[in-house]
Design a protein around this motif. Structure first.
Motif, PDB file in Angstrom:
ATOM      1  N   PRO A   4       0.820  -1.090   0.116  1.00 43.80           N
ATOM      2  CA  PRO A   4      -0.052   0.180   0.134  1.00 43.80           C
ATOM      3  C   PRO A   4       0.997   1.160  -0.045  1.00 43.80           C
ATOM      4  O   PRO A   4       0.306   2.160  -0.595  1.00 43.80           O
ATOM      5  CB  PRO A   4      -0.892  -0.002   1.404  1.00 43.80           C
ATOM      6  N   CYS A   5       1.936   1.276   0.836  1.00 41.75           N
ATOM      7  CA  CYS A   5       2.976   2.396   0.768  1.00 41.75           C
ATOM      8  C   CYS A   5       3.315   2.742  -0.587  1.00 41.75           C
ATOM      9  O   CYS A   5       3.533   4.040  -1.015  1.00 41.75           O
ATOM     10  CB  CYS A   5       3.832   2.448   1.598  1.00 41.75           C
ATOM     11  N   GLU A   6       3.575   1.639  -1.224  1.00 44.90           N
ATOM     12  CA  GLU A   6       4.265   1.713  -2.754  1.00 44.90           C
ATOM     13  C   GLU A   6       3.292   2.525  -3.498  1.00 44.90           C
ATOM     14  O   GLU A   6       3.573   3.239  -4.671  1.00 44.90           O
ATOM     15  CB  GLU A   6       4.862   0.608  -3.125  1.00 44.90           C
ATOM     16  N   HIS A   7       2.080   2.104  -3.364  1.00 48.77           N
ATOM     17  CA  HIS A   7       1.030   2.549  -4.169  1.00 48.77           C
ATOM     18  C   HIS A   7       0.579   4.258  -3.800  1.00 48.77           C
ATOM     19  O   HIS A   7       0.626   4.884  -4.977  1.00 48.77           O
ATOM     20  CB  HIS A   7      -0.384   1.821  -3.995  1.00 48.77           C
ATOM     21  N   ILE A   8       1.048   4.364  -2.892  1.00 48.12           N
ATOM     22  CA  ILE A   8       0.688   5.768  -2.153  1.00 48.12           C
ATOM     23  C   ILE A   8       1.890   6.637  -3.050  1.00 48.12           C
ATOM     24  O   ILE A   8       1.530   7.670  -3.696  1.00 48.12           O
ATOM     25  CB  ILE A   8       0.929   6.004  -0.931  1.00 48.12           C
ATOM     26  N   VAL A   9       3.012   6.037  -3.131  1.00 47.79           N
ATOM     27  CA  VAL A   9       4.186   6.711  -3.390  1.00 47.79           C
ATOM     28  C   VAL A   9       3.985   6.767  -5.018  1.00 47.79           C
ATOM     29  O   VAL A   9       4.493   8.009  -5.705  1.00 47.79           O
ATOM     30  CB  VAL A   9       5.552   6.222  -3.014  1.00 47.79           C
ATOM     31  N   LYS A  10       3.516   5.789  -5.691  1.00 42.23           N
ATOM     32  CA  LYS A  10       3.465   5.788  -7.202  1.00 42.23           C
ATOM     33  C   LYS A  10       2.318   6.565  -7.800  1.00 42.23           C
ATOM     34  O   LYS A  10       2.225   7.148  -8.891  1.00 42.23           O
ATOM     35  CB  LYS A  10       3.426   4.352  -7.881  1.00 42.23           C
ATOM     36  N   ARG A  11       1.121   6.483  -6.841  1.00 40.04           N
ATOM     37  CA  ARG A  11      -0.235   6.948  -7.439  1.00 40.04           C
ATOM     38  C   ARG A  11      -0.714   8.435  -6.811  1.00 40.04           C
ATOM     39  O   ARG A  11      -0.927   9.449  -7.430  1.00 40.04           O
ATOM     40  CB  ARG A  11      -0.869   6.064  -7.457  1.00 40.04           C
ATOM     41  N   CYS A  93       2.465  14.233   4.231  1.00 40.97           N
ATOM     42  CA  CYS A  93       2.333  13.058   4.772  1.00 40.97           C
ATOM     43  C   CYS A  93       0.768  12.923   5.511  1.00 40.97           C
ATOM     44  O   CYS A  93       0.026  12.020   5.253  1.00 40.97           O
ATOM     45  CB  CYS A  93       3.383  12.382   5.801  1.00 40.97           C
ATOM     46  N   GLU A  94       0.481  13.706   6.261  1.00 41.55           N
ATOM     47  CA  GLU A  94      -0.633  14.085   6.878  1.00 41.55           C
ATOM     48  C   GLU A  94      -1.907  13.912   5.985  1.00 41.55           C
ATOM     49  O   GLU A  94      -2.650  13.441   6.292  1.00 41.55           O
ATOM     50  CB  GLU A  94      -0.514  15.206   8.037  1.00 41.55           C
TER      51      GLU A  94
END
Length: 120
Positions: A4-11, A93-94
């Motif tokens: 999930p964190c990688e999806h946040i970073v990518k999208r 981030c928040e």
């Protein structure tokens, strides 16, 4: 497999940064170099964000209004206070986490749906 964190970073994060750049450029009359310095990006990245916007993936499109509102709040904070780069990173981030939580973890749902399709 992306977490999930990688999806946040990518999208989500690129969509948020693109919207912040757009807000700083249009509403706060900052130039690309100033925006790049504030956001820790290159001028070329800012130019790309301003000219191409953000990707139209389904999960990004579904949250566009939330991303735009978060970007406006962040752009206002950038221009009205002297945020350190660490403080800005925490604010980003928040906001990203708020979007993630408000959409009942749409990224996690997206990952689960992909896994279900693969397992069939």
């Amino acid at each position: 497999m992306l977490t999930p964190c990688e999806h946040i970073v990518k999208r989500f994060l690129p969509a948020l940064k693109a919207n912040i750049a757009k807000e700083l450029y249009e509403a706060h009359d900052m130039n690309q170099v100033e925006i790049a310095k504030k956001l820790g990006l290159t001028q070329a990245a800012v130019s790309k964000y301003l000219s191409k916007g953000v990707c139209k993936r389904k999960e990004i499109f579904a949250t566009q209004a939330k991303i735009s509102k978060a970007a406006k709040r962040l752009a206002d904070a950038i221009t009205t206070s002297k945020l350190s780069s660490e403080a800005l990173a925490m604010k980003i981030c928040e906001e990203c986490l708020k979007i993630h939580d408000e959409y009942e973890c749409i990224i996690c749902k997206h990952i689960r749906s992909k896994r279900k399709k693969r397992s069939k």
